[in-house]
Design an enzyme around this catalytic site. Structure first.
Site, PDB file in Angstrom:
ATOM      1  N   GLN B 204       0.829  -1.214   0.000  1.00 53.86           N
ATOM      2  CA  GLN B 204       0.000   0.000   0.000  1.00 53.86           C
ATOM      3  C   GLN B 204       0.864   1.265   0.000  1.00 53.86           C
ATOM      4  O   GLN B 204       0.423   2.315  -0.458  1.00 53.86           O
ATOM      5  CB  GLN B 204      -0.922   0.025   1.225  1.00 53.86           C
ATOM      6  CG  GLN B 204      -2.038  -1.005   1.215  1.00 53.86           C
ATOM      7  CD  GLN B 204      -1.651  -2.282   1.933  1.00 53.86           C
ATOM      8  OE1 GLN B 204      -0.472  -2.617   2.059  1.00 53.86           O
ATOM      9  NE2 GLN B 204      -2.639  -3.012   2.411  1.00 53.86           N
ATOM     10  N   ASP B 245      -5.920   1.640  12.842  1.00 52.25           N
ATOM     11  CA  ASP B 245      -7.169   0.958  12.529  1.00 52.25           C
ATOM     12  C   ASP B 245      -8.048   0.787  13.760  1.00 52.25           C
ATOM     13  O   ASP B 245      -9.267   0.683  13.665  1.00 52.25           O
ATOM     14  CB  ASP B 245      -6.887  -0.404  11.889  1.00 52.25           C
ATOM     15  CG  ASP B 245      -6.334  -0.217  10.485  1.00 52.25           C
ATOM     16  OD1 ASP B 245      -5.139   0.115  10.365  1.00 52.25           O
ATOM     17  OD2 ASP B 245      -7.112  -0.345   9.513  1.00 52.25           O
TER      18      ASP B 245
END
Lengths: 354, 354
Positions: B204, B245
């Site tokens: 990513q 997260d």
């Protein structure tokens, strides 16, 4: 370990056969290097890699070089070609000192022989250099065994061992350096498991360490490099063992990029961090890690996997092949001559007067 | 930042258009999710990813769910389908708490509306839920701006900033969390450069962060994850900024695998380590990091790059998507509501009574 990473085929006019490690694990193909340029390219592009293995390959490079001069060439001409070719070969990978060490040894042997036998012929010189390369090969095999025996005690029954890159049979003429400890521990009947860092960008861990440990039936799990710390925090790593490409006089050690990171993480988690390397990896002329030249590799090694481009066009890439682990982060250096606990300049100087 | 990571097209019978991030950076393709199953797959396979972005996507998933019941269905039936679909969507990624948070908020809104207006029709309910999803979208855009403004002071002129994974526009409806600090600093005329960890296995950083920073003209260099420590040792990293997260009540933060590693390395090198995340990332019901469920992802994410197999057949792979950084390793958490220096339970409890 029945992996033939390098093998000289034929006599003085022969060639060096290597496992083409760029193709592993997809296929096990042999590559025959018949001249110096081919060998240079094989080393440069990592068809053969690992500090001890490229040392042995470099020594055979001297034999390939001596195939060049015509039969009527003078010894002086032959030695000049040898010198030039060997400098060329040594320039292929600047960080690992074993390459320079092995090449210098063959060149020195050739010069000494000619000095002692000024009326020898080229064929005799070739034989002498091939014998020297074979000696380096055989010593490497023995060195691997001795490192394994000297260090296997660090691998306890039930341990989980983390390793980085490939310091195994594929990195040597024998059964490896770091992985030799595991092969010896296995012979002793110990049970253990291994986590292999995949070792970006060229994935020597995921491709090569995983491949050779699997051949040996050792329980192996591949992880991405960035997962190691998490395993350490979970108490899943007992020891870390890696190889080295050059060790400075003070014990600072250059090894595959990512090794320094592991050494810092090991320290933070109280995990022993071992380096396994032959004494030819030590370079007493290099005072400390900051004097070790770090090879910068092409951006495409990070940018491309196979033909797949994984970064946007035109983005900058930083791709050093190695980093330096300071001696203070190293629990012990395991050599064929013995174990250096908490390595420092004094202990390292001692190893060369064993 | 003119990246449209997510966009609702049409009215209550519309669909959610997302950038298919699996295809970046090779191609910028949009993917239209017209039903709940498609959206589940898009989240599960990381076509849309990033904690805030999947929260917004999940909210629109509630709108997609309410397209299902026929016009003559009872409100009770519709709410039952909504509940079931939302639980299904929330199960796609277990670690990021924003997904559950956004979904719960839309379901709660739907239930409250029906309770207050028991004779409303399905169409009215759909409009209310779409309005709620739009509100979550707009709040996310504003949240990103506020995080950027609250944290941009940590980005000094001339700095080198390391980031991991992607916590940018592609991870939110707005201009990102961690990367929002950079976009704000750039607006303020500051000059700086960024090192982006490629972030194995799904890259990513190399694919997405590099792509969006390049769009913005920010000086960016991609590195392999294992190179970060070496840059730190060379004094080339001034600060580290990442997203999160889920943040537990005590400040322990789950983020992309490799984040914990960076936090330990940052501490060892005396480098400030910042987390930028919206308050919806905090989960006060989760006491500490060890209570955060860590999503395990398929082995093929490590084993395959494109169609190329990079590990030997049959080798074991360990592939956790996240790790947990303990609060003590975090210099500050930057939220849209303010900055929590040296985060702890008391300060975090405080953020919810701002």
């Amino acid at each position: 370990m029945n992996v033939k990473t390098l093998k000289w085929l034929g006599g003085i006019a022969g060639c060096l056969e290597i496992i083409d490690q760029r193709r592993l694990p997809a296929e096990l193909k042999m590559l025959q290097c018949t001249n110096v340029k081919q060998l240079y390219d094989a080393i440069k592009t990592l068809a053969v890699r690992g500090a001890p293995a490229i040392g042995v390959a470099g020594a055979y490079g001297a034999v390939l070089s001596l195939k060049k001069p015509p039969a009527k060439a003078s010894l002086k001409q032959a030695l000049a070609i040898l010198k030039r070719d060997c400098d060329y070969l040594a320039s292929s990978r600047p960080t690992a000192v074993n390459l320079r060490w092995a090449i210098d040894r063959t060149v020195k042997r050739a010069n000494a022989f000619v000095e002692k036998h000024p009326s020898c012929n080229l064929s005799q010189l070739r034989k002498i250099v091939l014998a020297e390369a074979n000696a380096i090969f055989n010593e490497d095999v023995q060195m691997c065994l001795n490192i394994g025996k000297n260090g296997s005690n660090f691998v306890k029954n039930g341990f989980s061992i983390l390793t980085h890159c490939n310091a195994g049979a594929l990195a040597t003429a024998g059964q490896g350096t770091a992985l030799s400890l595991l092969y010896e521990a296995k012979k002793q009947g110990k049970r253990f498991k291994v986590f292999a860092d995949e070792s970006r960008p060229l994935l020597q861990g995921g491709r090569l360490t995983a491949w050779e440990l699997k051949q040996s039936g050792i329980d192996t799990t591949v992880i991405c490099d960035n997962m190691a710390a998490s395993l350490m925090a979970q108490g899943q790593i007992d020891i870390i063992i890696v190889g080295a490409d050059r060790i400075a006089a003070n014990g600072d050690a250059a090894n595959k990029i990512g090794t320094y990171s592991l050494s810092v993480l090991a320290k933070a988690h109280g995990i022993p961090f071992y380096i396994a390397a032959p004494s030819s990896t030590f370079d007493l002329k290099t005072k400390s890690g900051k004097d070790i030249p770090i090879e910068q590799r092409p951006a495409d090694e990070v940018r491309l996997i196979g033909n797949k481009k994984i970064t946007p066009d035109g983005i900058k890439i930083y791709n050093p092949a190695f980093d330096v682990t300071p001696a203070e982060n190293i629990t012990a250096i395991i050599t064929e001559k013995g174990v250096l606990q908490k390595p420092n300049s004094r202990k390292i100087a001692g190893i060369f007067s064993f």
